[in-house]
Design a protein around this motif. Structure first.
Motif, PDB file in Angstrom:
ATOM      1  N   ASP A  87       1.170  -1.085   0.067  1.00 33.75           N
ATOM      2  CA  ASP A  87       0.068   0.025  -0.476  1.00 33.75           C
ATOM      3  C   ASP A  87       0.823   1.415   0.127  1.00 33.75           C
ATOM      4  O   ASP A  87       0.822   1.796  -1.061  1.00 33.75           O
ATOM      5  N   LEU A  88       1.745   1.132   0.487  1.00 32.95           N
ATOM      6  CA  LEU A  88       3.187   2.308   1.543  1.00 32.95           C
ATOM      7  C   LEU A  88       3.514   2.757  -0.292  1.00 32.95           C
ATOM      8  O   LEU A  88       3.485   3.794  -1.060  1.00 32.95           O
ATOM      9  N   PHE A  89       3.991   1.651  -1.244  1.00 33.55           N
ATOM     10  CA  PHE A  89       5.012   2.010  -2.364  1.00 33.55           C
ATOM     11  C   PHE A  89       3.820   1.355  -3.742  1.00 33.55           C
ATOM     12  O   PHE A  89       4.184   2.183  -4.360  1.00 33.55           O
ATOM     13  N   SER A  90       2.488   2.111  -3.668  1.00 38.29           N
ATOM     14  CA  SER A  90       1.591   1.944  -4.337  1.00 38.29           C
ATOM     15  C   SER A  90       1.500   3.306  -4.994  1.00 38.29           C
ATOM     16  O   SER A  90       1.291   3.750  -6.272  1.00 38.29           O
ATOM     17  N   GLY A  91       2.349   4.557  -4.888  1.00 39.53           N
ATOM     18  CA  GLY A  91       1.929   5.624  -5.617  1.00 39.53           C
ATOM     19  C   GLY A  91       0.435   5.386  -5.550  1.00 39.53           C
ATOM     20  O   GLY A  91       0.224   7.187  -5.973  1.00 39.53           O
ATOM     21  N   ASN A  92      -0.226   4.990  -4.901  1.00 44.80           N
ATOM     22  CA  ASN A  92      -1.757   6.082  -4.888  1.00 44.80           C
ATOM     23  C   ASN A  92      -3.001   6.714  -3.497  1.00 44.80           C
ATOM     24  O   ASN A  92      -1.613   5.507  -2.459  1.00 44.80           O
ATOM     25  N   LYS A  93      -2.536   7.544  -3.375  1.00 44.09           N
ATOM     26  CA  LYS A  93      -2.592   8.627  -2.351  1.00 44.09           C
ATOM     27  C   LYS A  93      -3.639   7.533  -1.218  1.00 44.09           C
ATOM     28  O   LYS A  93      -2.978   7.906   0.233  1.00 44.09           O
ATOM     29  N   GLN A  94      -4.757   7.105  -2.057  1.00 43.06           N
ATOM     30  CA  GLN A  94      -5.672   6.610  -1.207  1.00 43.06           C
ATOM     31  C   GLN A  94      -5.211   5.396   0.337  1.00 43.06           C
ATOM     32  O   GLN A  94      -4.915   5.033   0.798  1.00 43.06           O
ATOM     33  N   ARG A  95      -4.865   4.764  -0.612  1.00 44.84           N
ATOM     34  CA  ARG A  95      -3.924   3.591  -0.632  1.00 44.84           C
ATOM     35  C   ARG A  95      -3.049   4.014   0.920  1.00 44.84           C
ATOM     36  O   ARG A  95      -2.412   3.373   1.695  1.00 44.84           O
ATOM     37  N   MET A  96      -2.051   4.793   0.083  1.00 44.75           N
ATOM     38  CA  MET A  96      -1.219   5.427   1.026  1.00 44.75           C
ATOM     39  C   MET A  96      -1.416   5.757   2.783  1.00 44.75           C
ATOM     40  O   MET A  96      -0.400   5.784   3.287  1.00 44.75           O
ATOM     41  N   ALA A 150     -10.543   5.874  -7.139  1.00 44.10           N
ATOM     42  CA  ALA A 150     -10.169   6.523  -8.390  1.00 44.10           C
ATOM     43  C   ALA A 150      -8.616   6.754  -8.990  1.00 44.10           C
ATOM     44  O   ALA A 150      -8.669   6.901  -9.881  1.00 44.10           O
ATOM     45  N   GLU A 151      -8.337   6.700  -8.007  1.00 48.22           N
ATOM     46  CA  GLU A 151      -6.703   7.677  -7.696  1.00 48.22           C
ATOM     47  C   GLU A 151      -5.878   7.397  -8.971  1.00 48.22           C
ATOM     48  O   GLU A 151      -5.894   6.000  -8.749  1.00 48.22           O
ATOM     49  N   GLY A 152      -5.483   7.758  -9.384  1.00 42.96           N
ATOM     50  CA  GLY A 152      -4.266   6.778  -9.904  1.00 42.96           C
ATOM     51  C   GLY A 152      -3.167   6.649  -9.483  1.00 42.96           C
ATOM     52  O   GLY A 152      -3.065   7.196  -7.705  1.00 42.96           O
ATOM     53  N   SER A 153      -2.315   5.455  -9.784  1.00 38.04           N
ATOM     54  CA  SER A 153      -1.226   4.881  -8.886  1.00 38.04           C
ATOM     55  C   SER A 153      -0.194   4.667  -9.461  1.00 38.04           C
ATOM     56  O   SER A 153       0.124   5.135 -10.477  1.00 38.04           O
ATOM     57  N   GLY A 154       1.125   4.433  -9.092  1.00 36.43           N
ATOM     58  CA  GLY A 154       2.274   4.219  -8.932  1.00 36.43           C
ATOM     59  C   GLY A 154       2.976   5.160  -9.108  1.00 36.43           C
ATOM     60  O   GLY A 154       2.348   7.041  -8.555  1.00 36.43           O
ATOM     61  N   LEU A 155       4.233   5.360  -8.545  1.00 29.77           N
ATOM     62  CA  LEU A 155       5.604   5.230  -7.846  1.00 29.77           C
ATOM     63  C   LEU A 155       6.081   6.760  -8.718  1.00 29.77           C
ATOM     64  O   LEU A 155       6.227   6.122  -9.838  1.00 29.77           O
TER      65      LEU A 155
END
Ligand code: 5MY
Ligand code: ATP
Length: 467
Positions: A160-169, A286-291
């Motif tokens: 979740d932390l490394f997902s780059g997706n703000k919600q997951r982070m 909904a939000e984009g992901s990737g670091l």
């Protein structure tokens, strides 16, 4: 007079392991060289502080050690500090904002995160299907609780932390704040104010933490106390940490060496409660992901992914190197097992092929890459935040905005000592233990969409059967 705030790092050994001063010096110098010549290539100069070896008066070292002995956690006292050689590593104090020259007397907040392994193994050598579904951290949690290392399972999942997706982070960081274990520490002006592995009541801790944080996030007050205020401040903190983690402040050579396409391996871990939480709240991804490529999390993940084969694929290669060393022990230096960590050592790490040609060279490269990956899986990230006044913020300095404050910041990586070659058999055994404990003791998750969601305890759907 200019005073520098530095950290001194001493080597530690099990009692009665006598080493000569010369050996201590060489060991420390090799740690510095590894940071300077190898890890800086992967992480970039701005993030790595390799430090230097310094020689200190023996009297000073003895007095210092006497002073700090009582402060050392009991669990760390199985090893003794080296007080005899007089050598130590001198590093900048990363709990202080080192990029700022004008904010020296400002309060500083520092968040240290040990993120652990952020990907699920994609290697074809993996024999247990579960390793392709649940990440090592989440599996390891169960063994750690069973062996008494921690009291309860954390909801934190590195993916979740490394997902780059703000919600997951946000979810990952909130989970770390709920159950810090050894993955989160917060310092104020260099002093630890939150997290150190004790098992205190988290609700009480959050109120205390919020009191410390309030002047940083609401400098002109405007927030009354109470649980609402605590929640608001914690949210601000999570928001600011997320933005700093996604910021890019460096470029480095290895940044161009994209290791593994992000489509390889799963990007979600089945054990993370995140998806479940989202569904429960009626929200979706909904939000984009990737670091972003320049951020420290991306660089950390790339270095971690040097573990291309997983320990299951790596172990036979370690055995190949080991057999060779048993036959030709004098070649240990030639093979650069313990250094020197120079340009040649780094260049060999760039060979990412996974086609085993049966040679010693192939096995050795994979072993060394694995050691670097293990190092990146165990390093920590330090984020230092310093409140910044409106007129101080210039275009050259990166600034993170919060609702009622702005922060100058620095992001660094620490604990980059190369993991020893000798620890590979231990890694192999531990991997087996973690997976078999998980398989035996954790019931498989029901697939969402099938029985899973309706089977929640608070679900009150009445299912009518035809009679
Ligand atoms: O194996 P892991 O994942 O448990 O990692 C160990 C860490 O445990 P953790 O899981 O973070 O609680 C462990 O952390 P603690 O000392 O338990 O806080 C160490 O960092 C250990 O490294 P080393 O052997 O001291 O160089 C770490 O060992 P390495 O595997 O990195 O060698
Ligand atoms: N340069 C630094 N600036 C500020 N704090 C630091 C620095 N280096 C280390 N620390 C603090 O000290 C802690 C221990 O550091 P580190 O893990 O590098 O030590 P270690 O020698 O590997 O000891 P251990 O085996 O106990 O982990 C870190 O988690 C961090 O909180």
């Amino acid at each position: 007079m200019i005073t520098r705030c530095v950290v001194l790092r001493f080597l530690k050994f099990p009692p009665n392991r006598n080493k000569t001063s010369e050996e201590i010096f060489r060991h420390l110098q090799s740690i510095v060289d590894f940071g300077k010549n190898v890890m800086t290539e992967f992480f970039g100069e701005n993030y790595v502080h390799h430090g230097e070896v310094v020689q200190l008066p023996l009297d000073f070292v003895k007095q210092l050690c006497l002073k700090i002995q009582a402060e050392r956690p009991e669990s760390r006292c199985d090893k003794d500090l080296d007080t005899l050689s007089g050598y130590a590593m001198c590093l900048p104090n990363l709990t202080r904002l080192h990029t700022s020259h004008f904010a020296e007397h400002r309060p500083i907040l520092c968040v240290e995160i040990k993120p652990k392994c952020g990907f699920i193994p994609f290697s074809r050598h993996v024999t247990q299907e579960m390793k392709h579904k649940v990440c090592r951290y989440c599996m390891h949690q169960h063994l750690k609780v069973a062996t008494g290392k921690w009291k309860q399972i954390s909801k934190y999942c590195p993916l979740d932390l490394f997902s780059g997706n703000k919600q997951r982070m946000h979810f990952a960081l909130k989970s770390l704040l709920q159950e810090a274990q050894n993955n989160l520490k917060i310092f104020k002006n260099g002093e630890l104010i939150y997290g150190c592995g004790d098992q205190r009541d988290t609700a009480a801790d959050w109120n205390e933490l919020a009191c410390h944080l309030k002047p940083f996030f609401y400098p002109s007050n405007g927030l009354v106390g109470g649980p609402h205020c605590t929640g608001t401040i914690i949210k601000e903190l999570i928001h600011v940490i997320t933005l700093t983690l996604l910021s890019s402040t460096d470029k480095c050579r290895a940044g161009d060496m994209r290791l593994v396409p992000s489509s390889q391996g799963r990007s979600c871990c089945e054990a993370s409660p995140f998806s479940k939480e989202l569904l429960r709240n009626g929200k979706s991804h909904a939000e984009g992901s990737g670091l972003p490529r320049g951020c420290l999390l991306y660089k950390t993940l790339q270095a971690q992914m040097l573990d291309l084969l997983d320990i299951e694929g790596l172990y036979p290669l370690y055995r190949r190197v080991e057999r060779h060393l048993q036959e030709f022990p004098e070649e240990r230096d030639l093979l650069q097992i313990d250094g020197p960590y120079n340009e040649a050592f780094y260049q060999k790490l760039r060979d990412l092929s996974t086609e085993d040609d049966g040679t010693l060279a192939y096995a050795l490269t994979k072993v060394q890459q694995y050691r670097v990956a293990m190092t990146a899986k165990d390093c920590s990230i330090m984020i230092a935040l310093s409140p910044c006044l409106q007129d101080e913020c210039s275009d050259q300095r990166p600034v993170i905005p919060a609702s009622r404050a702005r922060f100058a910041f620095s992001v660094s990586v620490l604990d980059l000592d190369l993991k020893p070659y000798e620890s590979i058999p231990h890694q192999h055994k531990l991997d087996g233990k973690i997976v078999s404990y998980y398989l035996k003791n954790v019931p498989p998750k029901k697939e969402p969409g099938k029985a899973g969601l309706l089977a929640e305890p608070d679900d009150c759907t009445l299912v009518l059967h035809k009679v």
